[in-house]
Write an enzyme that holds these catalytic residues in place. Structure first.
Site, PDB file in Angstrom:
ATOM      1  N   GLY A   1       2.449 -16.183   0.487  1.00 56.08           N
ATOM      2  CA  GLY A   1       1.875 -16.544  -0.803  1.00 56.08           C
ATOM      3  C   GLY A   1       0.491 -17.138  -0.747  1.00 56.08           C
ATOM      4  O   GLY A   1       0.109 -17.914  -1.625  1.00 56.08           O
TER       5      GLY A   1
ATOM      6  N   ARG B   1      16.845   0.336  -7.155  1.00 54.62           N
ATOM      7  CA  ARG B   1      15.516  -0.209  -7.462  1.00 54.62           C
ATOM      8  C   ARG B   1      15.275  -0.256  -8.965  1.00 54.62           C
ATOM      9  O   ARG B   1      14.637  -1.181  -9.474  1.00 54.62           O
ATOM     10  CB  ARG B   1      14.422   0.632  -6.798  1.00 54.62           C
ATOM     11  CG  ARG B   1      14.304   0.401  -5.315  1.00 54.62           C
ATOM     12  CD  ARG B   1      13.200   1.236  -4.661  1.00 54.62           C
ATOM     13  NE  ARG B   1      11.944   1.160  -5.370  1.00 54.62           N
ATOM     14  CZ  ARG B   1      11.199   2.222  -5.700  1.00 54.62           C
ATOM     15  NH1 ARG B   1      11.577   3.441  -5.381  1.00 54.62           N
ATOM     16  NH2 ARG B   1      10.064   2.066  -6.345  1.00 54.62           N
TER      17      ARG B   1
ATOM     18  N   MET C   1       5.800  -6.333  -1.174  1.00 52.04           N
ATOM     19  CA  MET C   1       5.946  -5.223  -0.245  1.00 52.04           C
ATOM     20  C   MET C   1       6.956  -4.165  -0.676  1.00 52.04           C
ATOM     21  O   MET C   1       7.548  -3.494   0.168  1.00 52.04           O
ATOM     22  CB  MET C   1       6.292  -5.764   1.147  1.00 52.04           C
ATOM     23  CG  MET C   1       5.212  -6.671   1.718  1.00 52.04           C
ATOM     24  SD  MET C   1       3.555  -5.954   1.751  1.00 52.04           S
ATOM     25  CE  MET C   1       3.767  -4.700   2.985  1.00 52.04           C
TER      26      MET C   1
ATOM     27  N   HIS D   1      -5.318  -5.419  -1.564  1.00 49.11           N
ATOM     28  CA  HIS D   1      -5.061  -4.633  -0.360  1.00 49.11           C
ATOM     29  C   HIS D   1      -6.142  -4.954   0.671  1.00 49.11           C
ATOM     30  O   HIS D   1      -7.323  -5.034   0.319  1.00 49.11           O
ATOM     31  CB  HIS D   1      -5.081  -3.142  -0.734  1.00 49.11           C
ATOM     32  CG  HIS D   1      -4.731  -2.225   0.386  1.00 49.11           C
ATOM     33  ND1 HIS D   1      -3.440  -2.048   0.817  1.00 49.11           N
ATOM     34  CD2 HIS D   1      -5.506  -1.422   1.170  1.00 49.11           C
ATOM     35  CE1 HIS D   1      -3.429  -1.171   1.809  1.00 49.11           C
ATOM     36  NE2 HIS D   1      -4.673  -0.779   2.044  1.00 49.11           N
TER      37      HIS D   1
ATOM     38  N   ASP E   1      -0.914   2.687  -2.991  1.00 54.18           N
ATOM     39  CA  ASP E   1      -2.314   2.248  -2.988  1.00 54.18           C
ATOM     40  C   ASP E   1      -3.255   3.348  -3.473  1.00 54.18           C
ATOM     41  O   ASP E   1      -4.349   3.532  -2.944  1.00 54.18           O
ATOM     42  CB  ASP E   1      -2.722   1.762  -1.584  1.00 54.18           C
ATOM     43  CG  ASP E   1      -1.885   0.590  -1.119  1.00 54.18           C
ATOM     44  OD1 ASP E   1      -1.597  -0.300  -1.937  1.00 54.18           O
ATOM     45  OD2 ASP E   1      -1.502   0.566   0.072  1.00 54.18           O
TER      46      ASP E   1
ATOM     47  N   HIS F   1      -8.459 -12.131   4.653  1.00 51.46           N
ATOM     48  CA  HIS F   1      -7.784 -13.051   3.727  1.00 51.46           C
ATOM     49  C   HIS F   1      -8.774 -13.995   3.057  1.00 51.46           C
ATOM     50  O   HIS F   1      -8.650 -14.284   1.864  1.00 51.46           O
ATOM     51  CB  HIS F   1      -6.707 -13.860   4.451  1.00 51.46           C
ATOM     52  CG  HIS F   1      -5.419 -13.127   4.603  1.00 51.46           C
ATOM     53  ND1 HIS F   1      -4.424 -13.558   5.437  1.00 51.46           N
ATOM     54  CD2 HIS F   1      -4.954 -11.986   4.041  1.00 51.46           C
ATOM     55  CE1 HIS F   1      -3.401 -12.724   5.369  1.00 51.46           C
ATOM     56  NE2 HIS F   1      -3.709 -11.753   4.533  1.00 51.46           N
TER      57      HIS F   1
END
Length: 180
Positions: free
Chosen positions: A10, A57, A82, A101, A137, A163
């Protein structure tokens, strides 16, 4: 109002919280995700939707979409989430789901983009924010900032630099989307 989907640590969620964006709900497919603790600590509503608790799902995503809507979510941000979202979930939030991404798109999609960047010999990774569609993506890129691959980079050193850019770029893009 922002809902954030997470699966792990997170850190991008934390960047959104630190930017004081209106995050009202955080959902995860992992019941013990560290990100849920971060959200709880910030006083944000949380819920876990592990796939094993549902028949499929579609059922899981319907329950998650219901919960997000009950919490007033208008924009969904996938921040280290994910799992692919079902078409029915996407239809509930049309053009209102974004993902961050860690590599240039469309060149390096999927689950291991930084490994792919390093293996390819590419000169840069990227922090990329894009709309989520039914592909992996494949949604339109909203913003992307290159992160150079340095001589001697390892997966860890490159990930750390990507990041850092994500933690700045994602809140900027989300703030702009909220203003629309």
């Amino acid at each position: 109002m922002i809902g954030v989907l997470v699966s792990g640590e997170g850190t991008n969620l934390q960047a959104l919280l630190d930017a004081e964006l209106p995050v009202v709900a955080v959902a995860s497919n992992v019941a013990d995700a560290r990100a849920l603790k971060r959200a709880e600590g910030a006083g944000v509503a949380t819920a876990a939707f592990p796939l094993a608790a549902y028949d499929d799902r579609e059922g899981r995503d319907a329950a998650m979409a219901d919960w997000l809507e009950l919490n007033g979510v208008e924009l969904v941000v996938c921040a280290g989430y994910m799992h692919l979202l079902t078409p029915a979930f996407l239809a509930r939030f049309p053009q209102r789901i974004v993902n961050v991404h860690p590599a240039p798109l469309p060149e390096f999609p999927g689950r291991h983009p930084l490994e792919d960047v390093l293996a390819s010999g590419a000169t840069a990774a990227a922090a990329t924010v894009h709309y989520v569609d039914e592909g992996v993506d494949t949604g339109d890129v909203i913003a992307s900032e290159a992160v150079p691959v340095l001589e001697g980079d390892t997966l860890e050193t490159l990930r750390e630099r990507v990041h850092a850019v994500e933690h700045r770029l994602l809140p900027e893009v989300v703030r702009e989307l909220c203003a629309r």
